[in-house]
Design a protein around this motif. Structure first.
Motif, PDB file in Angstrom:
ATOM      1  N   ILE A 181       0.440  -1.130  -0.019  1.00 32.61           N
ATOM      2  CA  ILE A 181      -0.157   0.170   0.010  1.00 32.61           C
ATOM      3  C   ILE A 181       0.765   1.343  -0.025  1.00 32.61           C
ATOM      4  O   ILE A 181       1.978   1.377   0.946  1.00 32.61           O
ATOM      5  N   ALA A 182       0.861   1.848  -0.944  1.00 23.56           N
ATOM      6  CA  ALA A 182       1.749   3.208  -1.090  1.00 23.56           C
ATOM      7  C   ALA A 182       0.616   3.800  -0.454  1.00 23.56           C
ATOM      8  O   ALA A 182      -0.178   4.647  -0.466  1.00 23.56           O
ATOM      9  N   ARG A 183       2.178   5.026   0.076  1.00 26.34           N
ATOM     10  CA  ARG A 183       1.231   6.399   1.253  1.00 26.34           C
ATOM     11  C   ARG A 183       2.362   7.314   1.244  1.00 26.34           C
ATOM     12  O   ARG A 183       3.694   7.900   1.290  1.00 26.34           O
ATOM     13  N   GLY A 184       0.871   8.300   1.019  1.00 17.97           N
ATOM     14  CA  GLY A 184       1.783   9.839   1.063  1.00 17.97           C
ATOM     15  C   GLY A 184       1.982  10.299   2.541  1.00 17.97           C
ATOM     16  O   GLY A 184       2.575  10.384   3.103  1.00 17.97           O
ATOM     17  N   ALA A 185       1.040  11.759   2.509  1.00 19.05           N
ATOM     18  CA  ALA A 185       1.349  12.205   3.892  1.00 19.05           C
ATOM     19  C   ALA A 185       0.851  11.662   5.085  1.00 19.05           C
ATOM     20  O   ALA A 185       0.355  11.943   6.052  1.00 19.05           O
ATOM     21  N   GLY A 186      -1.255  10.970   4.136  1.00 18.96           N
ATOM     22  CA  GLY A 186      -2.100  10.182   4.700  1.00 18.96           C
ATOM     23  C   GLY A 186      -2.963  11.054   5.202  1.00 18.96           C
ATOM     24  O   GLY A 186      -3.884  11.280   6.541  1.00 18.96           O
ATOM     25  N   THR A 187      -3.941  12.134   4.305  1.00 13.37           N
ATOM     26  CA  THR A 187      -4.036  13.611   4.536  1.00 13.37           C
ATOM     27  C   THR A 187      -5.230  12.396   4.587  1.00 13.37           C
ATOM     28  O   THR A 187      -6.919  13.401   3.889  1.00 13.37           O
ATOM     29  N   GLY A 188      -5.394  12.071   2.984  1.00 10.84           N
ATOM     30  CA  GLY A 188      -6.337  11.123   2.480  1.00 10.84           C
ATOM     31  C   GLY A 188      -7.773  11.244   3.703  1.00 10.84           C
ATOM     32  O   GLY A 188      -7.570  10.804   4.356  1.00 10.84           O
ATOM     33  N   SER A 242      -7.547  21.942   0.122  1.00 17.47           N
ATOM     34  CA  SER A 242      -7.246  22.376   1.278  1.00 17.47           C
ATOM     35  C   SER A 242      -6.007  22.295   1.795  1.00 17.47           C
ATOM     36  O   SER A 242      -5.702  23.098   3.124  1.00 17.47           O
ATOM     37  N   SER A 243      -5.379  20.756   1.589  1.00 16.87           N
ATOM     38  CA  SER A 243      -4.692  20.959   2.862  1.00 16.87           C
ATOM     39  C   SER A 243      -3.328  20.436   2.124  1.00 16.87           C
ATOM     40  O   SER A 243      -2.076  19.521   2.837  1.00 16.87           O
ATOM     41  N   GLN A 244      -3.344  21.712   1.303  1.00 20.69           N
ATOM     42  CA  GLN A 244      -1.631  21.642   0.109  1.00 20.69           C
ATOM     43  C   GLN A 244      -0.294  21.622   1.436  1.00 20.69           C
ATOM     44  O   GLN A 244       0.703  21.189   0.230  1.00 20.69           O
ATOM     45  N   CYS A 286      -0.220  17.804   2.217  1.00 23.35           N
ATOM     46  CA  CYS A 286      -0.535  15.997   1.103  1.00 23.35           C
ATOM     47  C   CYS A 286       0.882  16.230  -0.077  1.00 23.35           C
ATOM     48  O   CYS A 286       1.401  17.076   0.155  1.00 23.35           O
ATOM     49  N   THR A 287       1.111  15.177  -0.414  1.00 24.40           N
ATOM     50  CA  THR A 287       2.449  14.962  -1.248  1.00 24.40           C
ATOM     51  C   THR A 287       1.390  14.961  -3.199  1.00 24.40           C
ATOM     52  O   THR A 287      -0.026  14.931  -3.129  1.00 24.40           O
ATOM     53  N   LEU A 288       2.473  15.083  -3.738  1.00 23.79           N
ATOM     54  CA  LEU A 288       1.998  15.345  -4.833  1.00 23.79           C
ATOM     55  C   LEU A 288       2.025  13.924  -5.897  1.00 23.79           C
ATOM     56  O   LEU A 288       0.743  13.827  -6.380  1.00 23.79           O
ATOM     57  N   ASN A 319      -6.558  12.420  -7.900  1.00 23.82           N
ATOM     58  CA  ASN A 319      -6.473  12.880  -8.840  1.00 23.82           C
ATOM     59  C   ASN A 319      -7.455  14.285  -7.821  1.00 23.82           C
ATOM     60  O   ASN A 319      -8.403  14.579  -8.085  1.00 23.82           O
ATOM     61  N   SER A 320      -6.812  14.967  -7.243  1.00 22.86           N
ATOM     62  CA  SER A 320      -7.190  15.832  -5.570  1.00 22.86           C
ATOM     63  C   SER A 320      -7.586  17.426  -6.983  1.00 22.86           C
ATOM     64  O   SER A 320      -6.964  17.507  -7.568  1.00 22.86           O
ATOM     65  N   GLY A 321      -8.542  17.831  -6.131  1.00 26.54           N
ATOM     66  CA  GLY A 321      -9.479  19.523  -6.400  1.00 26.54           C
ATOM     67  C   GLY A 321      -8.541  20.244  -5.533  1.00 26.54           C
ATOM     68  O   GLY A 321      -7.947  20.272  -4.880  1.00 26.54           O
TER      69      GLY A 321
HETATM   70  C1  LIG Z   1      -8.579  19.410   5.912  1.00 22.24           C
HETATM   71  C2  LIG Z   1      -8.064  18.909   4.805  1.00 22.24           C
HETATM   72  C3  LIG Z   1      -8.816  19.072   3.840  1.00 22.24           C
HETATM   73  C4  LIG Z   1      -8.676  18.862   2.413  1.00 22.24           C
HETATM   74  N1  LIG Z   1      -8.617  19.424   1.117  1.00 22.24           N
HETATM   75  C5  LIG Z   1      -8.979  18.804   0.017  1.00 22.24           C
HETATM   76  C6  LIG Z   1      -9.029  19.195  -0.943  1.00 22.24           C
HETATM   77  O1  LIG Z   1      -9.122  20.595  -1.557  1.00 22.24           O
HETATM   78  N2  LIG Z   1      -9.118  18.750  -2.269  1.00 22.24           N
HETATM   79  C7  LIG Z   1      -8.475  17.703  -2.441  1.00 22.24           C
HETATM   80  O2  LIG Z   1      -9.027  16.520  -3.348  1.00 22.24           O
HETATM   81  N3  LIG Z   1      -8.529  16.313  -0.970  1.00 22.24           N
HETATM   82  C8  LIG Z   1      -8.681  17.502  -0.394  1.00 22.24           C
HETATM   83  N4  LIG Z   1      -7.928  16.392   0.488  1.00 22.24           N
HETATM   84  C9  LIG Z   1      -7.953  15.454   0.764  1.00 22.24           C
HETATM   85  C10 LIG Z   1      -6.312  14.457   0.551  1.00 22.24           C
HETATM   86  O3  LIG Z   1      -5.825  15.879   1.350  1.00 22.24           O
HETATM   87  C11 LIG Z   1      -6.082  14.793  -0.900  1.00 22.24           C
HETATM   88  O4  LIG Z   1      -6.597  12.915  -0.550  1.00 22.24           O
HETATM   89  C12 LIG Z   1      -4.783  14.506  -1.395  1.00 22.24           C
HETATM   90  O5  LIG Z   1      -4.640  14.147  -2.416  1.00 22.24           O
HETATM   91  C13 LIG Z   1      -3.975  13.084  -0.515  1.00 22.24           C
HETATM   92  O6  LIG Z   1      -2.251  13.179  -0.701  1.00 22.24           O
HETATM   93  P1  LIG Z   1      -1.629  12.086   0.816  1.00 22.24           P
HETATM   94  O7  LIG Z   1      -0.344  12.833  -0.006  1.00 22.24           O
HETATM   95  O8  LIG Z   1      -2.009  12.823   2.269  1.00 22.24           O
HETATM   96  O9  LIG Z   1      -1.907  11.075   0.485  1.00 22.24           O
HETATM   97  P2  LIG Z   1      -2.268   9.623   1.297  1.00 22.24           P
HETATM   98  O10 LIG Z   1      -3.171   9.776   1.992  1.00 22.24           O
HETATM   99  O11 LIG Z   1      -1.376   9.217   1.774  1.00 22.24           O
HETATM  100  O12 LIG Z   1      -2.893   8.520   0.072  1.00 22.24           O
HETATM  101  C14 LIG Z   1      -4.239   8.286  -0.446  1.00 22.24           C
HETATM  102  C15 LIG Z   1      -4.129   7.739  -1.404  1.00 22.24           C
HETATM  103  O13 LIG Z   1      -2.898   8.127  -2.555  1.00 22.24           O
HETATM  104  C16 LIG Z   1      -2.456   6.615  -2.644  1.00 22.24           C
HETATM  105  N5  LIG Z   1      -1.432   7.219  -3.028  1.00 22.24           N
HETATM  106  C17 LIG Z   1      -0.374   7.443  -2.113  1.00 22.24           C
HETATM  107  N6  LIG Z   1       1.139   8.154  -2.587  1.00 22.24           N
HETATM  108  C18 LIG Z   1       1.319   7.019  -3.913  1.00 22.24           C
HETATM  109  C19 LIG Z   1       1.858   6.499  -4.779  1.00 22.24           C
HETATM  110  N7  LIG Z   1       3.029   7.509  -5.044  1.00 22.24           N
HETATM  111  N8  LIG Z   1       1.453   6.070  -5.826  1.00 22.24           N
HETATM  112  C20 LIG Z   1       0.595   5.565  -5.808  1.00 22.24           C
HETATM  113  N9  LIG Z   1      -0.352   5.419  -5.160  1.00 22.24           N
HETATM  114  C21 LIG Z   1      -0.398   6.770  -4.088  1.00 22.24           C
HETATM  115  C22 LIG Z   1      -2.147   6.142  -1.439  1.00 22.24           C
HETATM  116  O14 LIG Z   1      -2.317   4.071  -1.632  1.00 22.24           O
HETATM  117  C23 LIG Z   1      -3.956   6.089  -1.374  1.00 22.24           C
HETATM  118  O15 LIG Z   1      -5.322   5.571  -1.909  1.00 22.24           O
HETATM  119  C24 LIG Z   1      -8.307  17.586   2.104  1.00 22.24           C
HETATM  120  C25 LIG Z   1      -8.330  16.381   3.667  1.00 22.24           C
HETATM  121  C26 LIG Z   1      -7.566  17.256   4.623  1.00 22.24           C
HETATM  122  C27 LIG Z   1      -7.136  16.578   6.144  1.00 22.24           C
END
Ligand SMILES: Cc1cc2nc3c(=O)[nH]c(=O)nc-3n(C[C@H](O)[C@H](O)[C@H](O)COP(=O)(O)OP(=O)(O)OC[C@H]3O[C@@H](n4cnc5c(N)ncnc54)[C@H](O)[C@@H]3O)c2cc1C
Length: 481
Positions: free
Chosen positions: A73-80, A139-141, A144-146, A153-155
């Motif tokens: 399971i891949a993980r970025g910052a865990g903000t999903g 909003s989590s920019q 959260c990681t790219l 497919n974040s917005g």
């Molecule tokens: C306060 C708050 C506000 C938010 N606002 C928004 C918003 O405005 N718009 C929006 O779209 N989302 C928002 N989110 C949700 C979240 O931040 C996004 O979904 C973000 O893209 C998740 O990034 P992450 O690095 O935390 O990924 P994670 O939570 O770590 O992982 C998310 C998913 O990506 C997969 N993944 C991670 N890295 C990889 C990789 N390298 N290769 C393949 N798969 C991978 C994981 O397996 C998981 O399925 C918000 C969250 C919070 C807590």
């Protein structure tokens, strides 16, 4: 303590250490519990967390896992917010916090090549002094990681005019479950062949693990104007949203907060939101100076036609930043007034906003729940936040039911079960609400081509068939509810 998964006994620890080094592996329960959850309230402990530094290491970890049938399971910052990074059958979490290099910035061609662990905002900060930025701005920019953005497919607030992540990704490097490494897309638009990049963006880690991303960079606009339209009636604010776009105006951002939310935000951030209003719209226009002034005037007129009691304009960058800081910290602000909240993510056609707001009000009333609303109104992307106490099993049940009814209504109104937070664990069983059996079967077949054993992010995105049409969320699980 969480029960040990069968996968744990299969992990070849010596070989894992050889690949990434002992210091880059977590295996003790007290360390692993930090990786049990993301932004959804469900949680489950992985068997190991590894921190690779290179694509080669990722490939070797994956190969090793495949030999032993261990989920990865891949993980970025865990903000999903949909449980995408939460394990379902144990396994190895590949965490990208050490793959966070910006590998190349090519301003002449307006692109950058990055590792997946780069934090979204850090890329924009790295190119800001040259007058460029990376557009998608969840909003989590700040956290959260790219890589996570690509997977989901974040917005974000500014994707109304410029599109979501998929519109800004040019190419990817990805590791497949057998350890092979593929490259999709290119550093330029429109490469021939199947659009694999488009397929992978939004695939939530179920097709492959992304190890490099090439993104488009955009010039910062010459002028920006940020307006705050203040309303005494929520319905007037929602009507304004459709009225603005009906005039042929597409603002860069068009966000809405209801009175309940803005009061919580104002108390936490002192951003200058009026405490006595029923709703505000945060509207941004950008582009060439003269066009911006003209558009802002037109928008102001539409707001007044729809009974805005006042339309304020941010006078300088500081005021603008403050308004956006309030908006982007809204989830946290609501966390101050309730022990727990459940944020939903649904989409409806923006013209149905007034009706949907009334419906959500009714649902909250029926279950006796407090709720706030903050959303990307221009996109019709709702984020109702349902307040509850996770120590109270009855409230936990009610909040899950209320959330299900809200999502079902989004679909009934011609919308979707998710706008940007993804399907993940939470909504996999809701996919049949949107797609036919044939549609889902085609998705299953595509998944089987990339991920034939299903070891990459199992139990996510596509229905498992174990539950029927229900949200898969463990609300109140911490309290044993
Ligand atoms: C306060 C708050 C506000 C938010 N606002 C928004 C918003 O405005 N718009 C929006 O779209 N989302 C928002 N989110 C949700 C979240 O931040 C996004 O979904 C973000 O893209 C998740 O990034 P992450 O690095 O935390 O990924 P994670 O939570 O770590 O992982 C998310 C998913 O990506 C997969 N993944 C991670 N890295 C990889 C990789 N390298 N290769 C393949 N798969 C991978 C994981 O397996 C998981 O399925 C918000 C969250 C919070 C807590």
């Amino acid at each position: 303590m969480t029960k040990q998964s069968p996968a744990k006994t299969k992990i070849p620890w010596h070989e894992l250490k050889r690949i990434v080094g002992e210091a880059n592996i977590l295996w003790r329960d007290e360390d692993l519990m930090l990786y049990e959850y993301d932004g959804l309230s469900s949680h489950a402990m992985p068997d190991a967390v590894v921190f690779p530094s290179t694509t080669k290491e990722v490939s070797e970890i994956v190969k090793l896992a495949a030999q032993h049938g261990i989920p990865v399971i891949a993980r970025g910052a865990g903000t999903g917010l949909s449980g995408g990074a939460v394990v379902t059958e144990g396994g190895i979490v590949v965490a990208f916090s050490r793959m966070k290099k910006i590998l190349e910035i090519d301003l002449k061609n307006q692109r950058a090549r990055v590792q997946p662990g780069v934090v979204n905002l850090d890329l924009s900060l790295a190119v800001a002094s040259y007058g460029y930025y990376y557009v998608p701005d969840p909003s989590s920019q700040k956290a959260c990681t790219l890589g996570g953005n690509v997977a989901e497919n974040s917005g974000g607030p500014h994707t109304l005019a410029y599109g979501v992540t998929t519109n800004h990704v040019l190419g990817l490097e990805m590791v497949l479950p057998d350890g092979s490494v593929i490259h999709t897309g290119a550093a330029y638009w429109d490469r021939p062949g199947y659009d694999l990049t488009g397929l992978i963006v939004g695939s939530e880690g179920t097709l492959g693990i992304v190890t490099e991303i090439t993104v488009r960079l955009c010039r910062k606009p010459e002028a920006v104007k940020t307006l705050l339209a203040i309303y005494n009636q929520c319905a007037d604010a929602t009507r304004t949203v459709a009225a603005i776009t009906a005039r042929g105006i597409t603002p860069a951002a068009l966000e809405m907060m209801d009175g309940f939310t803005l009061r919580a935000v104002e108390e936490a951030t002192h951003a200058g939101y009026p405490m006595d209003s029923a709703a505000v719209l945060l509207i941004e226009v950008e582009g060439l100076r003269e066009a911006v002034e003209e558009e802002a005037e037109q928008i102001e007129a539409v707001c007044h036609e729809n009974h805005a009691r006042q339309v304020r304009s941010a006078q300088n960058d500081e005021e603008r930043d403050l308004l956006w800081r309030g908006r982007k910290n809204a989830f946290g602000a609501l966390g101050r007034i309730s022990p727990s909240y459940y944020v939903q993510d649904g989409v409806i056609p923006r013209t149905r906003l007034p009706e949907m707001m009334d419906y959500m009000e009714e649902v909250a009333k029926k279950y006796g729940l407090l709720f706030g609303n903050i959303f990307h109104a221009g996109d019709g992307n709702l984020h109702p936040l349902l307040m509850y106490d996770n120590r109270d099993p009855e409230q936990c049940r009610k909040v899950t039911r209320a959330a299900s009814e809200i999502i079902a209504k989004c679909v009934e109104l011609g919308g979707s079960i998710t706008g940007e937070h993804g399907v993940g664990l939470e909504k996999s069983e809701l996919m049949p609400l949107l797609f036919s059996e044939d549609d889902i079967e085609m998705m299953q077949r595509i998944k089987a081509v990339f991920n034939p054993q299903g070891t990459f992010n199992p139990g996510k995105l596509l229905p498992t068939g174990k539950m029927c049409g229900e949200l898969r969320v463990q609300i109140g699980v911490a309290a044993g509810a």
